[in-house]
Design an enzyme around this catalytic site. Sequence first.
Site, mmCIF file in Angstrom:
data_model
loop_
_atom_site.group_PDB
_atom_site.id
_atom_site.type_symbol
_atom_site.label_atom_id
_atom_site.label_comp_id
_atom_site.label_asym_id
_atom_site.label_seq_id
_atom_site.Cartn_x
_atom_site.Cartn_y
_atom_site.Cartn_z
ATOM 1 N N GLU A 272 0.830 -1.322 0.081
ATOM 2 C CA GLU A 272 0.376 0.504 -0.144
ATOM 3 C C GLU A 272 0.496 1.384 -0.025
ATOM 4 O O GLU A 272 0.553 2.227 -0.381
ATOM 5 C CB GLU A 272 -1.114 -0.517 0.986
ATOM 6 C CG GLU A 272 -2.086 -1.301 1.039
ATOM 7 C CD GLU A 272 -2.897 -1.124 -0.111
ATOM 8 O OE1 GLU A 272 -3.116 0.429 -0.691
ATOM 9 O OE2 GLU A 272 -3.239 -1.885 0.207
ATOM 10 N N HIS A 275 1.840 2.370 -3.428
ATOM 11 C CA HIS A 275 0.979 2.893 -3.825
ATOM 12 C C HIS A 275 1.015 4.060 -4.032
ATOM 13 O O HIS A 275 0.600 4.902 -5.265
ATOM 14 C CB HIS A 275 -0.363 2.825 -3.468
ATOM 15 C CG HIS A 275 -1.353 1.295 -4.327
ATOM 16 N ND1 HIS A 275 -0.655 0.835 -5.888
ATOM 17 C CD2 HIS A 275 -1.767 -0.001 -3.622
ATOM 18 C CE1 HIS A 275 -1.035 -0.262 -6.155
ATOM 19 N NE2 HIS A 275 -2.079 -1.054 -4.760
ATOM 20 N N HIS A 281 -1.001 -1.170 -9.611
ATOM 21 C CA HIS A 281 -0.913 -3.371 -9.788
ATOM 22 C C HIS A 281 -0.598 -3.574 -10.842
ATOM 23 O O HIS A 281 -0.402 -3.016 -12.150
ATOM 24 C CB HIS A 281 -2.797 -3.201 -9.847
ATOM 25 C CG HIS A 281 -2.654 -3.082 -8.402
ATOM 26 N ND1 HIS A 281 -4.432 -2.535 -8.191
ATOM 27 C CD2 HIS A 281 -2.524 -3.207 -7.150
ATOM 28 C CE1 HIS A 281 -4.626 -2.092 -7.224
ATOM 29 N NE2 HIS A 281 -3.744 -3.090 -6.326
ATOM 30 N N CYS A 282 0.713 -4.950 -10.179
ATOM 31 C CA CYS A 282 1.382 -5.152 -11.350
ATOM 32 C C CYS A 282 0.650 -6.319 -11.608
ATOM 33 O O CYS A 282 -0.065 -6.635 -11.648
ATOM 34 C CB CYS A 282 2.770 -5.677 -10.754
ATOM 35 S SG CYS A 282 4.184 -6.436 -11.379
ATOM 36 N N CYS A 287 4.409 -10.141 -8.329
ATOM 37 C CA CYS A 287 5.708 -9.224 -7.393
ATOM 38 C C CYS A 287 4.179 -8.644 -6.163
ATOM 39 O O CYS A 287 2.969 -9.203 -6.599
ATOM 40 C CB CYS A 287 5.042 -8.314 -8.960
ATOM 41 S SG CYS A 287 5.691 -6.673 -8.329
ATOM 42 N N CYS A 306 8.486 -7.696 -9.231
ATOM 43 C CA CYS A 306 9.674 -7.370 -9.809
ATOM 44 C C CYS A 306 10.230 -6.406 -10.597
ATOM 45 O O CYS A 306 10.002 -5.739 -10.154
ATOM 46 C CB CYS A 306 8.545 -7.997 -10.855
ATOM 47 S SG CYS A 306 7.793 -6.174 -11.738
ATOM 48 N N CYS A 309 8.656 -3.363 -11.017
ATOM 49 C CA CYS A 309 8.328 -1.742 -9.920
ATOM 50 C C CYS A 309 9.703 -2.081 -9.510
ATOM 51 O O CYS A 309 10.161 -1.047 -8.239
ATOM 52 C CB CYS A 309 6.725 -3.227 -9.276
ATOM 53 S SG CYS A 309 6.281 -3.200 -10.455
#
Length: 339
Positions: A272, A275, A281-282, A287, A306, A309
């Site tokens: 969170e 974000h 969201h991946c 991930c 990942c 990200c």
Amino acid sequence: MDTNLISDSCLCVSFRQMQVVQHSEHTLKTALISKNPVLVSQYEKLTVGEQRLMNEAFQPTSELFRPITVYSQSDWITSHPEAPQDFEKFFSDPYRKAPTPEKSNIYIQPIGSLGNSRVISEEYVKWLKGYCEAFFYGLTVKFLEPVSISATKCSFRVNDHTQNLQIHAGHILTFLKKKKPEDAFCVVGITMIDLYPRDSWNFVFGQASLTEGVGIFSFARYGKDFHSSCYKGTVTKAKRTSSSEYSIFDNYYIPEITSVLLLRSCKTLTHEIGHIFGLRHCQWLACLMQGSNHLEEADRRPLNLCPICLRKLQCALGFDVVERYKVSGRRGRREVENP
């Protein structure tokens, strides 16, 4: 936003009820490095070690980063279609925020009790703090003094399905926004009380505002007996008659702090806060930033980001990727040896 996630750029392998979302090497390489000459140049300036790790994203035989497996239609990637965010989209997002020397702290605000004793609460907080500082390498994590549910002035209800108390996530965000310290990059609330975002929703694990730099996350559903008939957080009919007063939260049940609850808490907290850094969201590889609709799906998410990200977070914080992993490993060993 109504983009078909299983597009021409990925291969979907089905067996029984599961689907493996396998993107092509070209798609993953573009998502990570970009075709923008400026971003390509930035990538080429990474160290050899950093590039070696990042390049694992598009190696078909990689043991480090696996494709996403969708187990059912109720999984997030199927039920919540979103436009994929590659590195270039992250980099060019006009609403994305990064820490500055003046605003470089992550503040965590406990709301209500986090453990059934002060010692347990302090130990739990210590682990969460250490994990967040390792994950968001280079930033300082600070805990604020706990506040009561009544101090937030939030709305609350008894969930019709679980018969457990819930507090309104949006109202908590409003409270945190007013209490945000001047030197904070973000302030996030954590609680052992279940959350709901609006009357029509059953529950939410957490909610965050990128623009305001605030978030609230509940670990109530991470207890081992939340969905059992013997859960001690169930509100009896007699108690519900006085639920218009915050006294209903006095001595309210707090789940036992177990290693599983701690693991789930660490995942949710870092996901969170990710974000708030602008990571969506991946949809590329397995991930931490994958969305989750239910606890089983959240448990399947790995602890790590990942490479796509990871590059986004590195762009925001400026850390050396290899050094981040080394420091995290050393810190983890120390805490295991000296709990």
